[in-house]
Design a protein around this motif. Structure first.
Motif, PDB file in Angstrom:
ATOM      1  N   SER A 188       1.123  -7.772  -3.935  1.00 52.91           N
ATOM      2  CA  SER A 188       1.745  -8.474  -5.049  1.00 52.91           C
ATOM      3  C   SER A 188       0.815  -8.608  -6.257  1.00 52.91           C
ATOM      4  N   TRP A 189      -0.458  -8.334  -6.048  1.00 58.66           N
ATOM      5  CA  TRP A 189      -1.409  -8.421  -7.167  1.00 58.66           C
ATOM      6  C   TRP A 189      -2.450  -7.312  -6.991  1.00 58.66           C
ATOM      7  N   LEU A 190      -2.040  -6.112  -7.327  1.00 59.38           N
ATOM      8  CA  LEU A 190      -2.899  -4.947  -7.125  1.00 59.38           C
ATOM      9  C   LEU A 190      -3.843  -4.762  -8.308  1.00 59.38           C
ATOM     10  N   ILE A 191      -5.092  -5.105  -8.092  1.00 55.12           N
ATOM     11  CA  ILE A 191      -6.106  -4.943  -9.125  1.00 55.12           C
ATOM     12  C   ILE A 191      -6.530  -3.485  -9.183  1.00 55.12           C
ATOM     13  N   VAL A 192      -6.577  -2.931 -10.383  1.00 47.64           N
ATOM     14  CA  VAL A 192      -6.949  -1.534 -10.561  1.00 47.64           C
ATOM     15  C   VAL A 192      -8.021  -1.443 -11.622  1.00 47.64           C
ATOM     16  N   TYR A 193      -9.139  -0.801 -11.290  1.00 51.63           N
ATOM     17  CA  TYR A 193     -10.228  -0.626 -12.241  1.00 51.63           C
ATOM     18  C   TYR A 193     -10.125   0.745 -12.897  1.00 51.63           C
ATOM     19  N   SER A 194     -10.116   0.780 -14.218  1.00 51.96           N
ATOM     20  CA  SER A 194     -10.077   2.053 -14.931  1.00 51.96           C
ATOM     21  C   SER A 194     -11.363   2.222 -15.728  1.00 51.96           C
ATOM     22  N   PHE A 195     -11.686   3.464 -16.036  1.00 53.79           N
ATOM     23  CA  PHE A 195     -12.943   3.784 -16.697  1.00 53.79           C
ATOM     24  C   PHE A 195     -12.673   4.607 -17.959  1.00 53.79           C
ATOM     25  N   GLY A 196     -12.310   3.894 -19.010  1.00 57.38           N
ATOM     26  CA  GLY A 196     -12.126   4.513 -20.309  1.00 57.38           C
ATOM     27  C   GLY A 196     -11.103   5.630 -20.309  1.00 57.38           C
ATOM     28  N   ASP A 197     -11.457   6.698 -21.020  1.00 55.16           N
ATOM     29  CA  ASP A 197     -10.561   7.844 -21.165  1.00 55.16           C
ATOM     30  C   ASP A 197     -10.786   8.914 -20.095  1.00 55.16           C
ATOM     31  N   THR A 198     -11.607   8.609 -19.099  1.00 50.57           N
ATOM     32  CA  THR A 198     -11.888   9.614 -18.068  1.00 50.57           C
ATOM     33  C   THR A 198     -10.689   9.852 -17.151  1.00 50.57           C
ATOM     34  N   GLY A 199      -9.825   8.862 -17.052  1.00 48.99           N
ATOM     35  CA  GLY A 199      -8.696   8.965 -16.142  1.00 48.99           C
ATOM     36  C   GLY A 199      -9.009   8.464 -14.742  1.00 48.99           C
ATOM     37  N   ILE A 200     -10.246   8.008 -14.526  1.00 47.26           N
ATOM     38  CA  ILE A 200     -10.637   7.502 -13.209  1.00 47.26           C
ATOM     39  C   ILE A 200     -10.025   6.125 -12.991  1.00 47.26           C
ATOM     40  N   ILE A 201      -9.315   5.961 -11.895  1.00 42.52           N
ATOM     41  CA  ILE A 201      -8.688   4.692 -11.539  1.00 42.52           C
ATOM     42  C   ILE A 201      -9.017   4.384 -10.080  1.00 42.52           C
ATOM     43  N   ILE A 202      -9.611   3.217  -9.865  1.00 44.45           N
ATOM     44  CA  ILE A 202      -9.993   2.818  -8.506  1.00 44.45           C
ATOM     45  C   ILE A 202      -9.315   1.498  -8.160  1.00 44.45           C
ATOM     46  N   PRO A 203      -8.408   1.491  -7.193  1.00 44.37           N
ATOM     47  CA  PRO A 203      -7.757   0.240  -6.782  1.00 44.37           C
ATOM     48  C   PRO A 203      -8.710  -0.647  -5.979  1.00 44.37           C
ATOM     49  N   GLN A 204      -8.629  -1.934  -6.241  1.00 41.96           N
ATOM     50  CA  GLN A 204      -9.437  -2.892  -5.480  1.00 41.96           C
ATOM     51  C   GLN A 204      -9.100  -2.826  -3.999  1.00 41.96           C
ATOM     52  N   LEU A 205      -7.827  -2.647  -3.694  1.00 38.94           N
ATOM     53  CA  LEU A 205      -7.382  -2.579  -2.305  1.00 38.94           C
ATOM     54  C   LEU A 205      -8.073  -1.447  -1.555  1.00 38.94           C
ATOM     55  N   SER A 206      -8.269  -0.311  -2.191  1.00 42.49           N
ATOM     56  CA  SER A 206      -8.922   0.832  -1.545  1.00 42.49           C
ATOM     57  C   SER A 206     -10.361   0.505  -1.169  1.00 42.49           C
ATOM     58  N   ILE A 207     -11.047  -0.200  -2.048  1.00 43.23           N
ATOM     59  CA  ILE A 207     -12.427  -0.596  -1.756  1.00 43.23           C
ATOM     60  C   ILE A 207     -12.467  -1.557  -0.573  1.00 43.23           C
ATOM     61  N   ILE A 208     -11.580  -2.546  -0.580  1.00 43.77           N
ATOM     62  CA  ILE A 208     -11.558  -3.551   0.490  1.00 43.77           C
ATOM     63  C   ILE A 208     -11.234  -2.906   1.835  1.00 43.77           C
ATOM     64  N   LEU A 209     -10.244  -2.029   1.876  1.00 35.89           N
ATOM     65  CA  LEU A 209      -9.879  -1.368   3.125  1.00 35.89           C
ATOM     66  C   LEU A 209     -10.975  -0.433   3.612  1.00 35.89           C
ATOM     67  N   THR A 210     -11.683   0.200   2.709  1.00 43.77           N
ATOM     68  CA  THR A 210     -12.787   1.083   3.102  1.00 43.77           C
ATOM     69  C   THR A 210     -13.930   0.274   3.704  1.00 43.77           C
ATOM     70  N   VAL A 211     -14.216  -0.868   3.097  1.00 45.48           N
ATOM     71  CA  VAL A 211     -15.261  -1.750   3.636  1.00 45.48           C
ATOM     72  C   VAL A 211     -14.855  -2.264   5.013  1.00 45.48           C
ATOM     73  N   PHE A 212     -13.592  -2.649   5.165  1.00 48.58           N
ATOM     74  CA  PHE A 212     -13.098  -3.095   6.474  1.00 48.58           C
ATOM     75  C   PHE A 212     -13.227  -1.981   7.511  1.00 48.58           C
ATOM     76  N   ALA A 213     -12.850  -0.766   7.131  1.00 51.42           N
ATOM     77  CA  ALA A 213     -12.931   0.364   8.058  1.00 51.42           C
ATOM     78  C   ALA A 213     -14.363   0.615   8.498  1.00 51.42           C
ATOM     79  N   PHE A 214     -15.303   0.461   7.575  1.00 52.42           N
ATOM     80  CA  PHE A 214     -16.718   0.625   7.909  1.00 52.42           C
ATOM     81  C   PHE A 214     -17.156  -0.403   8.954  1.00 52.42           C
ATOM     82  N   ALA A 215     -16.817  -1.672   8.721  1.00 46.89           N
ATOM     83  CA  ALA A 215     -17.193  -2.724   9.671  1.00 46.89           C
ATOM     84  C   ALA A 215     -16.515  -2.505  11.014  1.00 46.89           C
TER      85      ALA A 215
END
Length: 260
Positions: A188-215
């Protein structure tokens, strides 16, 4: 005998060069065909064609081959879908995706060590959920929850199938279920980080799930290694590290460039 050895070496060199060329063509072609055509169909088609060996055996082995290739299929499909969501105008993100996919195919994918398996699974979670979040902006948000369930299950299976524990079906399902629960909480609140005009978009959810998967991977490996009684030092550090990262991201980096 010397001539035979020389011929064998020559064939090996040619095979290696051909293997590299085909993987580069797959990595670059699938991304830029998707960008140029504005459709993911050709890109996904190339990814599927590259897995022709799955069906080059008797049908009774197809399901087993599909399961063993799920991580590679998810990663390939994710690269294509992220390229599709990045638009038809060629931007830096397309070159980055093509380069990363090529590196995946040539360097990370062929490795089979325990660390490599974990790295492959983490890449799968990160890219797969990133593609799901980007697609949810256009399609139904249920894509995120269902995709997270499937990706979490596939990533966990990829790691656990290499372990000495043969009864990992329940564990993989639990991992997928937890990933789906986390995705449902954050959808319901998907935070997305973008980096200028590069087109790079990184969702906060992806980072959190990757960290969880690592643990999750580190804790389960410790359980298997120590016959169900994990060493505190082996699980304490990755657990604390993962919790700290998630807390920092949620508390201090939840002011998004934009939100879905």
């Amino acid at each position: 005998m010397a001539d035979y050895i020389l011929i064998r070496k020559s064939r090996n060199i040619v095979s290696t060069i051909l293997h590299v060329v085909l993987n580069v063509l797959l990595g670059v072609g699938s991304i830029f065909l998707t960008a140029v055509t504005g459709s993911f169909i050709l890109g996904l088609f190339l990814v599927l064609v590259s897995k022709w060996r799955i069906f080059a055996v008797r049908p009774r082995y197809w399901l087993l081959n599909i399961k063993s290739s799920l991580v590679d299929l998810i990663v390939g499909a994710s690269f294509v879908l992220i390229a599709f969501c990045s638009g038809t105008v060629i931007r830096p993100i397309h070159f980055i995706l093509a380069g990363l996919y090529t590196l995946w195919l040539l360097i990370l994918k062929p490795r089979s060590s325990s660390r490599a398996n974990i790295a492959q699974s983490l890449v799968t979670v990160f890219l797969g959920t990133t593609a799901a979040v980007l697609l949810s902006a256009t399609y139904d948000s249920s894509i995120i929850v269902l995709s997270s369930l499937f990706i979490g299950w596939a990533a966990a299976r990829h790691v656990l199938v290499q372990s000495d524990d043969n009864n990992f079906a329940l564990v993989t399902f639990v991992c997928g279920l937890i990933c789906a629960e986390i995705a449902w909480i954050f959808h319901s609140w998907l935070i997305v980080y973008s980096f200028g005009d590069t087109g790079i978009i990184i969702p906060q959810l992806s980072i959190i799930l990757t960290v969880f998967a690592f643990a999750f991977a580190r804790i389960y490996q410790s359980l298997i290694k120590n016959d169900g009684t994990p060493e505190k030092d082996e699980i304490l550090i990755p657990t604390i590290f993962s919790i700290l990262i998630i807390v920092v991201i949620v508390v201090w980096f939840s002011n998004p460039s934009f939100h879905l």
